[in-house]
Scaffold this active site. Structure first.
Site, mmCIF file in Angstrom:
data_model
loop_
_atom_site.group_PDB
_atom_site.id
_atom_site.type_symbol
_atom_site.label_atom_id
_atom_site.label_comp_id
_atom_site.label_asym_id
_atom_site.label_seq_id
_atom_site.Cartn_x
_atom_site.Cartn_y
_atom_site.Cartn_z
ATOM 1 N N TYR A 96 -0.947 -20.894 33.440
ATOM 2 C CA TYR A 96 -1.298 -21.093 32.040
ATOM 3 C C TYR A 96 -2.807 -21.353 31.925
ATOM 4 C CZ TYR A 96 3.752 -22.031 31.282
ATOM 5 O OH TYR A 96 5.122 -21.971 31.221
ATOM 6 N N TYR A 139 36.782 -28.962 39.535
ATOM 7 C CA TYR A 139 37.616 -29.834 38.706
ATOM 8 C C TYR A 139 38.835 -29.120 38.136
ATOM 9 C CZ TYR A 139 34.166 -33.408 39.289
ATOM 10 O OH TYR A 139 33.350 -34.341 39.855
ATOM 11 N N PHE A 190 17.982 -32.865 38.353
ATOM 12 C CA PHE A 190 17.093 -32.858 39.529
ATOM 13 C C PHE A 190 16.904 -34.275 40.089
ATOM 14 C CE2 PHE A 190 12.280 -33.055 40.326
ATOM 15 C CZ PHE A 190 12.403 -32.856 41.683
ATOM 16 N N LYS A 218 10.324 -38.692 24.284
ATOM 17 C CA LYS A 218 10.448 -39.726 25.325
ATOM 18 C C LYS A 218 9.771 -41.025 24.858
ATOM 19 C CE LYS A 218 12.032 -39.483 28.951
ATOM 20 N NZ LYS A 218 13.429 -39.645 29.482
ATOM 21 N N THR A 255 8.585 -41.028 31.375
ATOM 22 C CA THR A 255 7.528 -40.182 31.924
ATOM 23 C C THR A 255 6.130 -40.719 31.593
ATOM 24 O OG1 THR A 255 6.503 -38.008 31.593
ATOM 25 C CG2 THR A 255 7.854 -38.795 29.809
ATOM 26 N N ASP A 256 5.162 -40.338 32.415
ATOM 27 C CA ASP A 256 3.766 -40.712 32.111
ATOM 28 C C ASP A 256 3.227 -39.913 30.920
ATOM 29 O OD1 ASP A 256 3.596 -38.212 33.330
ATOM 30 O OD2 ASP A 256 1.969 -38.752 34.700
ATOM 31 N N GLU A 257 3.962 -38.852 30.511
ATOM 32 C CA GLU A 257 3.449 -37.984 29.437
ATOM 33 C C GLU A 257 3.383 -38.712 28.093
ATOM 34 O OE1 GLU A 257 4.869 -33.921 29.646
ATOM 35 O OE2 GLU A 257 5.233 -34.104 31.796
ATOM 36 N N ALA A 312 18.336 -36.238 29.820
ATOM 37 C CA ALA A 312 17.319 -35.862 28.839
ATOM 38 C C ALA A 312 17.157 -34.357 28.847
ATOM 39 C CB ALA A 312 15.973 -36.509 29.189
ATOM 40 N N ASN A 360 4.649 -36.383 37.543
ATOM 41 C CA ASN A 360 5.416 -35.157 37.840
ATOM 42 C C ASN A 360 6.106 -35.243 39.200
ATOM 43 O OD1 ASN A 360 3.442 -34.258 35.756
ATOM 44 N ND2 ASN A 360 4.392 -32.279 36.134
ATOM 45 N N TYR A 391 8.342 -32.891 23.667
ATOM 46 C CA TYR A 391 9.011 -33.600 24.765
ATOM 47 C C TYR A 391 8.485 -35.028 24.886
ATOM 48 C CZ TYR A 391 9.762 -35.218 29.587
ATOM 49 O OH TYR A 391 10.069 -35.987 30.690
HETATM 50 P P1 NAD Z 1 16.715 -32.378 34.505
HETATM 51 O O1 NAD Z 1 16.428 -31.534 33.296
HETATM 52 O O2 NAD Z 1 16.699 -31.762 35.847
HETATM 53 O O3 NAD Z 1 18.154 -33.078 34.335
HETATM 54 C C1 NAD Z 1 18.593 -33.628 33.127
HETATM 55 C C2 NAD Z 1 20.066 -33.949 33.272
HETATM 56 O O4 NAD Z 1 20.511 -34.552 32.047
HETATM 57 C C3 NAD Z 1 20.950 -32.716 33.494
HETATM 58 O O5 NAD Z 1 21.893 -32.983 34.508
HETATM 59 C C4 NAD Z 1 21.638 -32.520 32.153
HETATM 60 O O6 NAD Z 1 22.928 -31.916 32.267
HETATM 61 C C5 NAD Z 1 21.732 -33.954 31.653
HETATM 62 N N1 NAD Z 1 21.842 -34.015 30.190
HETATM 63 C C6 NAD Z 1 21.045 -33.395 29.273
HETATM 64 N N2 NAD Z 1 21.484 -33.689 28.026
HETATM 65 C C7 NAD Z 1 22.548 -34.534 28.155
HETATM 66 C C8 NAD Z 1 23.414 -35.191 27.242
HETATM 67 N N3 NAD Z 1 23.292 -35.006 25.920
HETATM 68 N N4 NAD Z 1 24.378 -35.999 27.717
HETATM 69 C C9 NAD Z 1 24.512 -36.181 29.066
HETATM 70 N N5 NAD Z 1 23.757 -35.563 29.990
HETATM 71 C C10 NAD Z 1 22.773 -34.744 29.535
HETATM 72 O O7 NAD Z 1 15.698 -33.588 34.394
HETATM 73 P P2 NAD Z 1 14.879 -34.340 35.544
HETATM 74 O O8 NAD Z 1 13.641 -33.588 35.827
HETATM 75 O O9 NAD Z 1 15.793 -34.706 36.652
HETATM 76 O O10 NAD Z 1 14.453 -35.662 34.742
HETATM 77 C C11 NAD Z 1 15.329 -36.774 34.660
HETATM 78 C C12 NAD Z 1 14.696 -37.865 33.819
HETATM 79 O O11 NAD Z 1 13.461 -38.250 34.393
HETATM 80 C C13 NAD Z 1 14.372 -37.438 32.389
HETATM 81 O O12 NAD Z 1 14.660 -38.515 31.541
HETATM 82 C C14 NAD Z 1 12.889 -37.141 32.409
HETATM 83 O O13 NAD Z 1 12.311 -37.358 31.142
HETATM 84 C C15 NAD Z 1 12.406 -38.135 33.440
HETATM 85 N N6 NAD Z 1 11.195 -37.746 34.191
HETATM 86 C C16 NAD Z 1 11.136 -36.520 34.792
HETATM 87 C C17 NAD Z 1 9.991 -36.186 35.530
HETATM 88 C C18 NAD Z 1 9.888 -34.855 36.252
HETATM 89 O O14 NAD Z 1 8.827 -34.550 36.796
HETATM 90 N N7 NAD Z 1 10.933 -34.050 36.332
HETATM 91 C C19 NAD Z 1 8.938 -37.082 35.630
HETATM 92 C C20 NAD Z 1 9.055 -38.343 34.993
HETATM 93 C C21 NAD Z 1 10.191 -38.652 34.277
HETATM 94 P P1 TYD Z 2 5.717 -28.288 34.411
HETATM 95 O O1 TYD Z 2 6.313 -28.143 35.767
HETATM 96 O O2 TYD Z 2 6.361 -27.579 33.265
HETATM 97 O O3 TYD Z 2 5.594 -29.857 34.128
HETATM 98 P P2 TYD Z 2 4.848 -30.652 32.916
HETATM 99 O O4 TYD Z 2 4.542 -29.690 31.844
HETATM 100 O O5 TYD Z 2 5.876 -31.654 32.525
HETATM 101 O O6 TYD Z 2 3.635 -31.265 33.535
HETATM 102 O O7 TYD Z 2 4.217 -27.807 34.466
HETATM 103 C C1 TYD Z 2 3.276 -28.364 35.378
HETATM 104 C C2 TYD Z 2 1.919 -27.776 35.059
HETATM 105 O O8 TYD Z 2 1.939 -26.381 35.392
HETATM 106 C C3 TYD Z 2 1.537 -27.828 33.579
HETATM 107 O O9 TYD Z 2 0.144 -28.075 33.481
HETATM 108 C C4 TYD Z 2 1.870 -26.448 33.056
HETATM 109 C C5 TYD Z 2 1.621 -25.568 34.264
HETATM 110 N N1 TYD Z 2 2.483 -24.358 34.369
HETATM 111 C C6 TYD Z 2 1.892 -23.097 34.621
HETATM 112 O O10 TYD Z 2 0.659 -22.961 34.730
HETATM 113 N N2 TYD Z 2 2.725 -22.023 34.755
HETATM 114 C C7 TYD Z 2 4.084 -22.125 34.633
HETATM 115 O O11 TYD Z 2 4.795 -21.099 34.726
HETATM 116 C C8 TYD Z 2 4.663 -23.406 34.378
HETATM 117 C C9 TYD Z 2 6.146 -23.583 34.232
HETATM 118 C C10 TYD Z 2 3.806 -24.503 34.270
#
Ligand code: NAD
Ligand code: TYD
Length: 374
Positions: free
Chosen positions: A235, A369, A21, A182, A143-145, A93, A207, A178
């Site tokens: 939830y 590919y 993403f 991290k 992440t902030d988590e 990740a 997030n 998770y």
């Molecule tokens: P995502 O789950 O959408 O994408 C993760 C990507 O990593 C995928 O393309 C997957 O194929 C790849 N991947 C997983 N395991 C792998 C491996 N062993 N080798 C190579 N590639 C691998 O994740 P995202 O939401 O885009 O998050 C990206 C990064 O940002 C993560 O490190 C996450 O911890 C961090 N992050 C995410 C958020 C959020 O809200 N989504 C917020 C803060 C930080």
């Molecule tokens: P999520 O998108 O899984 O992100 P994170 O857990 O990393 O913050 O969840 C965002 C918030 O929404 C979290 O407090 C959990 C809640 N949640 C629901 O209430 N219902 C759902 O189906 C999901 C996936 C999350």
């Protein structure tokens, strides 16, 4: 890649997790903005990796895709050598808290051991180069988590929902598998900086939401379920608070820190944009019903309170003063605009949603590919 081609690019960046993403937004941004950089997207294409996210830039001359696993030392080392990697931006990740509760081991493997594998490969490759660590950077996206959970003021009627925020100095206190994985990876990155002198930088972001997010995360899941008239799972009581940032603003912050951040430093990234889950879901219902031409509030009947997540963190809130003050970064997208753009994107890309939820997207690798995934 020959020595001549390597020299043509001033930076050759190994961007891990680029098919996910946030990674796909960052790949697109860097490929388009920096034709003088080579962007090597290194991704294992797990369930979360989708090359369809990168269709519009896959023919760009400065973009290369390498299917590889960050846990596989040989594959990582080969990528460093093949492309003469000068910088790493590490996003790969396992990223979903609910999955980490069911399967913590895969989180330790990918997030901890995978990051360590990448650090060690970078160390060996860069230390062996004539200029050593000079001009190199290992950028770790986190992440902030890792900071844990904040108190929620029950009397607060609107954001902020408490007096505390996460600053860069907040002690780590992760709760979920998770966030524990991290946090551990962040510590390893700091250890490589402090022990070996590797230039590293870490950002901890709140997030994210926006196009191309896998519909297991709250916002795309809710939009998809409204569209399909399926239950909207909340939830617990829906009182938990998250701090939301539009994904392109995260990409712009990474771009900024990559170019101007100080090695050894940590920067928090966030929109200072707290929402209780239930309020955010109600806002999504309002926007989506309007855009679908449904009656105002029609999808409210889909709201379904379900068993709370185990160990559910109550509140996240980021203090992003440091990156704003020191690097002059600020988010460009208001929540109103970001949510509207996001809902519109999912509604306009129902096919993407269907292919992702059905698993069909995995065939794209083979089509493009011309070989099977291994
Ligand atoms: P995502 O789950 O959408 O994408 C993760 C990507 O990593 C995928 O393309 C997957 O194929 C790849 N991947 C997983 N395991 C792998 C491996 N062993 N080798 C190579 N590639 C691998 O994740 P995202 O939401 O885009 O998050 C990206 C990064 O940002 C993560 O490190 C996450 O911890 C961090 N992050 C995410 C958020 C959020 O809200 N989504 C917020 C803060 C930080
Ligand atoms: P999520 O998108 O899984 O992100 P994170 O857990 O990393 O913050 O969840 C965002 C918030 O929404 C979290 O407090 C959990 C809640 N949640 C629901 O209430 N219902 C759902 O189906 C999901 C996936 C999350």
């Amino acid at each position: 890649m020959g020595e001549k081609e390597k020299k043509e690019y001033s930076k050759r960046i190994l961007l891990t997790g680029g098919a996910g993403f946030i990674g796909s937004h960052l790949v697109r941004r860097l490929v388009n903005r920096y034709p003088g950089y080579q962007i090597v997207c290194f991704d294992a294409l797990t369930y979360a990796g989708n090359l369809e996210n990168l269709r519009d830039i896959e023919e760009a001359p400065n973009y290369t895709f390498v299917k590889g696993d960050i846990c596989n030392f040989d594959e990582v080392k080969r990528a460093f050598a093949d492309y003469g990697i000068t910088d790493v931006i590490h996003l790969a990740a396992e990223s979903h808290v609910d999955r980490s509760i069911k399967d913590p081991f895969s989180f330790a493997k990918t997030n901890v051991l995978g990051t360590l594998t990448l650090l060690q490969a970078a160390k060996e490759f860069w230390e062996a180069s004539p200029e050593g660590y000079s001009g190199k950077l290992f950028y770790h996206v986190s992440t902030d988590e890792v900071y844990g959970s904040l108190a929620l003021d029950p009397t607060a009627e609107k954001a902020p929902y408490g007096a505390d925020t996460f600053a860069e100095t907040t002690p780590y206190s992760p709760h979920s598998p998770y966030s524990a994985s991290k946090a551990s990876s962040d510590h390893f990155v700091r250890a490589y900086h402090d022990t070996y002198g590797m230039p590293t930088v870490i950002t901890n972001c709140s997030n994210n939401y926006g196009p191309y997010q896998f519909p297991e995360k709250l916002i795309p899941l809710i939009i998809n379920n409204i569209l399909n008239r399926s239950p909207l799972p909340i939830y617990g009581k829906g009182e938990n608070v998250r701090d939301w940032l539009y994904v392109e603003d995260h990409a712009s912050a990474i771009d900024k820190v990559f170019h101007e951040g100080k090695p050894g430093e940590t920067y928090n990234i966030g929109g200072e944009n707290e929402w209780k889950n239930i309020d955010l879901v109600r806002e999504l219902i309002r926007i989506t019903d309007r855009l679908l031409g449904r009656k105002d509030g029609e999808s409210e009947s889909l709201l379904t309170y379900v068993t709370d997540r185990k160990g559910h963190d109550l509140r996240y809130a980021i203090d992003s003063a440091k990156i704003r003050r020191e690097l002059g970064w600020a988010p460009a997208t208001s929540t109103e605009e970001g949510l509207e753009k996001t809902v519109k994107w999912y509604l306009a890309n129902k096919e993407w949603l269907e292919r992702v939820t059905s698993g069909e997207y995995r065939e794209y690798y083979q089509q493009y590919y011309g070989k099977d995934e291994d």
